[in-house]
Scaffold this active site. Structure first.
Site, PDB file in Angstrom:
ATOM      1  N   THR A 189       0.841  -1.220   0.000  1.00  0.00           N
ATOM      2  CA  THR A 189       0.000   0.000   0.000  1.00  0.00           C
ATOM      3  C   THR A 189       0.869   1.261   0.000  1.00  0.00           C
ATOM      4  OG1 THR A 189      -0.022   0.202   2.423  1.00  0.00           O
ATOM      5  CG2 THR A 189      -1.757  -1.170   1.447  1.00  0.00           C
ATOM      6  N   TYR A 209       9.482  14.268  12.440  1.00  0.00           N
ATOM      7  CA  TYR A 209       9.446  14.368  13.919  1.00  0.00           C
ATOM      8  C   TYR A 209      10.326  13.316  14.593  1.00  0.00           C
ATOM      9  CZ  TYR A 209       5.448  11.060  13.438  1.00  0.00           C
ATOM     10  OH  TYR A 209       4.627  10.005  13.127  1.00  0.00           O
ATOM     11  N   LYS A 217      10.347   6.211  15.650  1.00  0.00           N
ATOM     12  CA  LYS A 217      11.054   6.721  14.466  1.00  0.00           C
ATOM     13  C   LYS A 217      12.407   7.316  14.879  1.00  0.00           C
ATOM     14  CE  LYS A 217       7.912   6.089  11.108  1.00  0.00           C
ATOM     15  NZ  LYS A 217       8.135   5.228   9.947  1.00  0.00           N
TER      16      LYS A 217
HETATM   17  C1  HXC Z   1      -6.353   5.548  21.488  1.00  0.00           C
HETATM   18  C2  HXC Z   1      -6.238   3.504  20.433  1.00  0.00           C
HETATM   19  C3  HXC Z   1      -6.646   4.089  19.211  1.00  0.00           C
HETATM   20  C4  HXC Z   1      -6.917   5.499  19.205  1.00  0.00           C
HETATM   21  C5  HXC Z   1      -6.325   1.972  18.879  1.00  0.00           C
HETATM   22  N1  HXC Z   1      -6.058   2.197  20.168  1.00  0.00           N
HETATM   23  N2  HXC Z   1      -6.679   3.109  18.266  1.00  0.00           N
HETATM   24  N3  HXC Z   1      -6.085   4.210  21.552  1.00  0.00           N
HETATM   25  N4  HXC Z   1      -6.758   6.165  20.364  1.00  0.00           N
HETATM   26  N5  HXC Z   1      -7.294   6.123  18.095  1.00  0.00           N
HETATM   27  C6  HXC Z   1      -5.665   1.218  21.163  1.00  0.00           C
HETATM   28  C7  HXC Z   1      -6.687   0.119  21.334  1.00  0.00           C
HETATM   29  O1  HXC Z   1      -7.742   0.524  22.186  1.00  0.00           O
HETATM   30  C8  HXC Z   1      -5.827  -0.998  21.943  1.00  0.00           C
HETATM   31  O2  HXC Z   1      -5.587  -0.782  23.297  1.00  0.00           O
HETATM   32  C9  HXC Z   1      -4.491  -0.808  21.254  1.00  0.00           C
HETATM   33  O3  HXC Z   1      -4.491   0.531  20.739  1.00  0.00           O
HETATM   34  C10 HXC Z   1      -4.310  -1.779  20.102  1.00  0.00           C
HETATM   35  O4  HXC Z   1      -5.488  -1.756  19.369  1.00  0.00           O
HETATM   36  P1  HXC Z   1      -5.849  -2.847  18.294  1.00  0.00           P
HETATM   37  O5  HXC Z   1      -7.328  -2.899  18.219  1.00  0.00           O
HETATM   38  O6  HXC Z   1      -5.063  -4.085  18.514  1.00  0.00           O
HETATM   39  O7  HXC Z   1      -5.276  -2.181  17.051  1.00  0.00           O
HETATM   40  P2  HXC Z   1      -6.056  -1.457  15.924  1.00  0.00           P
HETATM   41  O8  HXC Z   1      -6.703  -0.199  16.397  1.00  0.00           O
HETATM   42  O9  HXC Z   1      -6.872  -2.476  15.191  1.00  0.00           O
HETATM   43  O10 HXC Z   1      -4.840  -1.099  14.991  1.00  0.00           O
HETATM   44  C11 HXC Z   1      -3.887  -0.133  15.299  1.00  0.00           C
HETATM   45  C12 HXC Z   1      -2.851  -0.228  14.197  1.00  0.00           C
HETATM   46  C13 HXC Z   1      -3.619  -0.084  12.855  1.00  0.00           C
HETATM   47  C14 HXC Z   1      -2.177  -1.604  14.276  1.00  0.00           C
HETATM   48  C15 HXC Z   1      -1.817   0.826  14.405  1.00  0.00           C
HETATM   49  O11 HXC Z   1      -4.112   1.224  12.721  1.00  0.00           O
HETATM   50  C16 HXC Z   1      -2.774  -0.453  11.698  1.00  0.00           C
HETATM   51  O12 HXC Z   1      -2.788  -1.605  11.260  1.00  0.00           O
HETATM   52  N6  HXC Z   1      -2.017   0.487  11.115  1.00  0.00           N
HETATM   53  C17 HXC Z   1      -1.133   0.230   9.983  1.00  0.00           C
HETATM   54  C18 HXC Z   1      -1.169   1.322   8.981  1.00  0.00           C
HETATM   55  C19 HXC Z   1      -0.849   2.718   9.531  1.00  0.00           C
HETATM   56  O13 HXC Z   1      -1.017   2.959  10.731  1.00  0.00           O
HETATM   57  N7  HXC Z   1      -0.422   3.601   8.623  1.00  0.00           N
HETATM   58  C20 HXC Z   1      -0.092   4.964   8.980  1.00  0.00           C
HETATM   59  C21 HXC Z   1       1.344   5.160   8.891  1.00  0.00           C
HETATM   60  S1  HXC Z   1       1.637   6.912   8.847  1.00  0.00           S
HETATM   61  P3  HXC Z   1      -6.458  -1.564  24.463  1.00  0.00           P
HETATM   62  O14 HXC Z   1      -5.799  -1.144  25.719  1.00  0.00           O
HETATM   63  O15 HXC Z   1      -7.857  -1.033  24.313  1.00  0.00           O
HETATM   64  O16 HXC Z   1      -6.342  -3.019  24.150  1.00  0.00           O
HETATM   65  C22 HXC Z   1       3.033   7.249   9.732  1.00  0.00           C
HETATM   66  C23 HXC Z   1       3.661   8.648   9.781  1.00  0.00           C
HETATM   67  C24 HXC Z   1       2.961   9.653   8.991  1.00  0.00           C
HETATM   68  O17 HXC Z   1       3.576   6.430  10.323  1.00  0.00           O
HETATM   69  C25 HXC Z   1       3.415  11.067   9.228  1.00  0.00           C
HETATM   70  C26 HXC Z   1       2.507  11.946   8.374  1.00  0.00           C
HETATM   71  C27 HXC Z   1       2.941  13.324   8.159  1.00  0.00           C
HETATM   72  P1  NAP Z   2       0.374   2.843   4.842  1.00  0.00           P
HETATM   73  O1  NAP Z   2      -0.105   2.705   3.433  1.00  0.00           O
HETATM   74  O2  NAP Z   2      -0.605   2.633   5.940  1.00  0.00           O
HETATM   75  O3  NAP Z   2       1.612   1.842   5.031  1.00  0.00           O
HETATM   76  C1  NAP Z   2       1.912   1.155   6.182  1.00  0.00           C
HETATM   77  C2  NAP Z   2       2.196  -0.277   5.799  1.00  0.00           C
HETATM   78  O4  NAP Z   2       2.735  -0.977   6.913  1.00  0.00           O
HETATM   79  C3  NAP Z   2       0.958  -1.053   5.347  1.00  0.00           C
HETATM   80  O5  NAP Z   2       1.190  -1.603   4.072  1.00  0.00           O
HETATM   81  C4  NAP Z   2       0.799  -2.150   6.392  1.00  0.00           C
HETATM   82  O6  NAP Z   2       0.335  -3.357   5.768  1.00  0.00           O
HETATM   83  C5  NAP Z   2       2.226  -2.288   6.909  1.00  0.00           C
HETATM   84  N1  NAP Z   2       2.274  -2.825   8.265  1.00  0.00           N
HETATM   85  C6  NAP Z   2       1.676  -2.330   9.377  1.00  0.00           C
HETATM   86  N2  NAP Z   2       1.926  -3.110  10.433  1.00  0.00           N
HETATM   87  C7  NAP Z   2       2.712  -4.121   9.983  1.00  0.00           C
HETATM   88  C8  NAP Z   2       3.321  -5.252  10.605  1.00  0.00           C
HETATM   89  N3  NAP Z   2       3.162  -5.513  11.909  1.00  0.00           N
HETATM   90  N4  NAP Z   2       4.073  -6.091   9.840  1.00  0.00           N
HETATM   91  C9  NAP Z   2       4.233  -5.849   8.514  1.00  0.00           C
HETATM   92  N5  NAP Z   2       3.696  -4.794   7.877  1.00  0.00           N
HETATM   93  C10 NAP Z   2       2.941  -3.937   8.609  1.00  0.00           C
HETATM   94  O7  NAP Z   2       1.004   4.275   5.098  1.00  0.00           O
HETATM   95  P2  NAP Z   2       2.086   5.149   4.301  1.00  0.00           P
HETATM   96  O8  NAP Z   2       1.662   6.546   4.434  1.00  0.00           O
HETATM   97  O9  NAP Z   2       2.335   4.588   2.958  1.00  0.00           O
HETATM   98  O10 NAP Z   2       3.377   4.938   5.211  1.00  0.00           O
HETATM   99  C11 NAP Z   2       4.549   4.316   4.725  1.00  0.00           C
HETATM  100  C12 NAP Z   2       5.744   4.795   5.507  1.00  0.00           C
HETATM  101  O11 NAP Z   2       5.940   6.179   5.308  1.00  0.00           O
HETATM  102  C13 NAP Z   2       5.638   4.602   7.014  1.00  0.00           C
HETATM  103  O12 NAP Z   2       6.889   4.243   7.541  1.00  0.00           O
HETATM  104  C14 NAP Z   2       5.253   5.965   7.499  1.00  0.00           C
HETATM  105  O13 NAP Z   2       5.637   6.184   8.841  1.00  0.00           O
HETATM  106  C15 NAP Z   2       6.075   6.820   6.549  1.00  0.00           C
HETATM  107  N6  NAP Z   2       5.621   8.214   6.439  1.00  0.00           N
HETATM  108  C16 NAP Z   2       4.507   8.499   5.727  1.00  0.00           C
HETATM  109  C17 NAP Z   2       4.125   9.831   5.575  1.00  0.00           C
HETATM  110  C18 NAP Z   2       2.951  10.228   4.754  1.00  0.00           C
HETATM  111  O14 NAP Z   2       2.666  11.425   4.638  1.00  0.00           O
HETATM  112  N7  NAP Z   2       2.223   9.299   4.150  1.00  0.00           N
HETATM  113  C19 NAP Z   2       4.886  10.823   6.194  1.00  0.00           C
HETATM  114  C20 NAP Z   2       6.004  10.486   6.934  1.00  0.00           C
HETATM  115  C21 NAP Z   2       6.380   9.163   7.029  1.00  0.00           C
HETATM  116  P3  NAP Z   2      -0.574  -4.461   6.510  1.00  0.00           P
HETATM  117  O15 NAP Z   2      -1.718  -3.744   7.098  1.00  0.00           O
HETATM  118  O16 NAP Z   2      -0.903  -5.415   5.394  1.00  0.00           O
HETATM  119  O17 NAP Z   2       0.317  -5.105   7.528  1.00  0.00           O
END
Ligand code: HXC
Ligand code: NAP
Length: 293
Positions: free
Chosen positions: A28, A158, A173
């Site tokens: 993704t 950050y 990070k």
């Molecule tokens: C407070 C929260 C919460 C929220 C979940 N939790 N969401 N707490 N506020 N919004 C808590 C839950 O209650 C639980 O705690 C614990 O976190 C784990 O929750 P799960 O249900 O197991 O996880 P879930 O909410 O399903 O998934 C969280 C995640 C999911 C694993 C992080 O969002 C995910 O798969 N993300 C992958 C993709 C992603 O995040 N991409 C963004 C990357 S962007 P308790 O105590 O209730 O059990 C990035 C930087 C970008 O990294 C910078 C941009 C400029």
């Molecule tokens: P994204 O599409 O949500 O990508 C995150 C990816 O991580 C997903 O493909 C997810 O796939 C995978 N992932 C999450 N948990 C995992 C686990 N436990 N094991 C293996 N894979 C896992 O978001 P994105 O914006 O492209 O982010 C990509 C990278 O860029 C991240 O490191 C993010 O911090 C960085 N970044 C993004 C931005 C922005 O503006 N978009 C800015 C700064 C930094 P599954 O759900 O299939 O596991």
């Protein structure tokens, strides 16, 4: 009107010919965009994350586009045994891996006092532990087999400044950034380079759903925070990533390159708010300041 040049591929055709590159989170968002460009440049790929159906769809899409081999592998990077499995599956298919992009991440905005310890754990386990798990497993293999490699870690701006409301991500990070700089020195003798990219705002569904949900988007105009007045284009990040993972960057090691249109530095400069002052205001202000002598 033609597309701006930064939306176009930059490296020479064939720049990654013969390379096998693993991208975590490659199904993704930015991982997929980097994968697309790497395979256009001749690389074969392994893309790994938790959702196999998403990975398979991306692999199919990219293969039909670029005719390269793309291996989708289900792997939760926070589990070391699964990462070791990923290594052996990759070697079975390709016999070697030349590059690793630690891109997988998890994140959401929240006041820190609202987080449970489990919420903290889930982010740290994906971002910090997932990155060191992959780095350690693949690194040991490279060192043992005298294989040169390039590692690219995707961090955030950050990682350096810290940020409120995304604290588990920020500390993770920051750890990844320090690991980048530490291993760039320690493992250079094995021919393994480490670099990082700190992207600013690059719209992806994964990040936007969790960090800028629709209501917030209505209230905050992100582009106002960014001096160049726009968000990033995925190709400009892919261009930089391809350069850093390739042998063209052989003398770049331990570097973090910020790609954010000046966003973080705008937040930092003490007098940057003077931007709001108009040309006519400056006449008055200059007169006042000159009186100071
Ligand atoms: C407070 C929260 C919460 C929220 C979940 N939790 N969401 N707490 N506020 N919004 C808590 C839950 O209650 C639980 O705690 C614990 O976190 C784990 O929750 P799960 O249900 O197991 O996880 P879930 O909410 O399903 O998934 C969280 C995640 C999911 C694993 C992080 O969002 C995910 O798969 N993300 C992958 C993709 C992603 O995040 N991409 C963004 C990357 S962007 P308790 O105590 O209730 O059990 C990035 C930087 C970008 O990294 C910078 C941009 C400029
Ligand atoms: P994204 O599409 O949500 O990508 C995150 C990816 O991580 C997903 O493909 C997810 O796939 C995978 N992932 C999450 N948990 C995992 C686990 N436990 N094991 C293996 N894979 C896992 O978001 P994105 O914006 O492209 O982010 C990509 C990278 O860029 C991240 O490191 C993010 O911090 C960085 N970044 C993004 C931005 C922005 O503006 N978009 C800015 C700064 C930094 P599954 O759900 O299939 O596991």
């Amino acid at each position: 009107m033609s597309e701006p040049i930064y939306t176009q591929p930059m490296l020479k055709e064939g720049s990654l010919n013969g390379k096998v590159i693993l991208i975590t989170g490659g199904g993704t968002g930015l991982g997929k965009s980097m994968g697309k460009y790497f395979s256009e440049l001749g690389a074969d790929l392994i893309i790994a994350s938790r959702k196999l159906d998403v990975l398979e769809k991306t692999a199919e899409e990219l293969t039909s586009l670029t005719k390269r081999t793309i291996l989708p592998v289900q792997c939760d990077v926070s589990k070391y045994e699964q990462v070791e499995e990923l290594l052996s599956t990759s070697l079975k298919k390709f016999r070697k891996v030349d590059g690793l992009v630690n891109n997988a991440a998890g994140n959401f905005i929240s006041p820190t006092e609202r987080l449970s310890n489990r919420a903290f754990d889930i982010i740290v386990n994906i971002v910090l532990k997932g990155t060191y798990n992959c780095t350690l497993a693949f690194g040991k293999h490279w060192i043992k087999n005298k294989q040169k490699a390039s590692v690219l870690n995707i961090v955030t701006t950050y990682a350096t400044t810290g940020s409120a409301f995304v604290v588990p991500s920020a500390i993770s990070k920051a750890g990844v950034l320090v690991m980048t700089r530490s291993l760039a020195v320690e493992w250079a003798k094995y021919g393994i380079r480490f670099n990082a990219i700190a992207p600013g705002a690059f719209p992806t569904k994964g990040a936007w759903d969790r960090l800028f949900p629709k209501d917030l988007q209505k209230k905050l105009d992100l582009t106002k925070k960014i001096p160049v007045g726009r968000v990033g284009d995925h190709q400009e990040l892919a261009n930089l990533a391809a350069y850093l993972i390739s042998d063209y960057s052989a003398f770049v090691n331990g570097e973090v390159i910020t790609l954010d249109g000046g966003e973080w530095i705008k937040g930092a400069g003490q007098f940057n708010m003077l931007e709001q002052i108009t040309e006519s205001n400056w006449d008055e202000i200059e007169a006042m300041v000159r009186q100071a002598k």
